[in-house]
Design a protein around this motif. Structure first.
Motif: not given
Length: 231
Positions: A170-176, A205-212
């Motif tokens: 999640a942190l890595n995506r935020a700075i990508a 978002r993290r929530e999207e990946i966890v929900t999926m």
């Protein structure tokens, strides 16, 4: 029920330049703090003694070895897990999803839990209590013996693996998106597609990946249960 360690107030400094009175709770709290940066095998009583400003021998007065200390840390960490179980009368999917959602929230708040799920190469008693609802659901679906062990290992591994990876990703995506991405500079279609992917990464978002992930796991288990019923 709160553990005895949780009922002890956070240690207060005993005065300028003086360490707080050593207690089991203080040792556990310091170990939890150190586990944010270190692996369990890196924690030694000598290191703890330096951090707490006490002789390492003093730690042995409370814990005979590192395994006992880590077991106490695991008990303290997982005592904070509270699951509002819908009960055995609810559809198994609802019960499992409620447990998964609470696991997600708990591990996101307590990343140290990843490091104390197992102590001395065995699941810690604290983690065993936390994952009990998963075993109960699988048992209610008719799984037993080796088949139960297999499905449980698969499901638990997928959940904890996804949440651990996502905790860091999640942190890595935020700075990508911190660097310029110009698809026109791509030298191949594969590179262009990857540039486009990186462009959208900060919006995921993290929530999207966890929900999926949870949807896929429960869907897969539904299909497995249906296949068993047809045999």
């Amino acid at each position: 029920m709160e553990s005895e360690l949780q009922q002890v107030a956070a240690p207060v400094r005993a005065g300028r330049g003086r360490p707080a009175k050593l207690t089991a709770a203080l040792i556990v709290a310091k170990t939890r703090e150190m586990l944010l940066l270190k692996q369990p095998e890196e924690i030694t009583f000598a290191l703890l003694g330096r951090e707490l400003r006490v002789p390492s021998s003093s730690v042995y007065n409370y814990f005979p070895n590192r395994e006992a200390l880590l077991a106490a840390v695991a008990a303290d960490v997982f005592a904070g897990f509270h699951f509002d179980d819908p009960g055995p009368g609810a559809p198994w999917q609802q019960r499992l999803r409620a447990w998964l959602d609470e696991i997600d929230r708990f591990l996101d708040r307590n990343p140290v839990a990843f490091r104390v799920m197992a102590t001395n190469s065995q699941a810690s008693s604290g983690w065993i209590n936390v994952r009990a609802p998963l075993l109960e659901v699988l048992d209610s679906l008719g799984y037993s013996g080796r088949e139960l062990t297999l499905v449980h290992a698969w499901f638990e591994g997928q959940v904890t693996g996804m949440l651990l990876i996502e905790y860091h990703s999640a942190l890595n995506r935020a700075i990508a998106g911190d660097f310029d991405v110009d698809p026109a500079s791509a030298t191949s279609e594969a590179e262009r597609c990857d540039m486009e992917r990186r462009h959208y990464l900060p919006t995921i978002r993290r929530e999207e990946i966890v929900t999926m992930g949870y949807d896929c796991l429960i869907g897969a288990l539904e299909r497995m249960v249906a296949d068993r019923a047809c045999k």
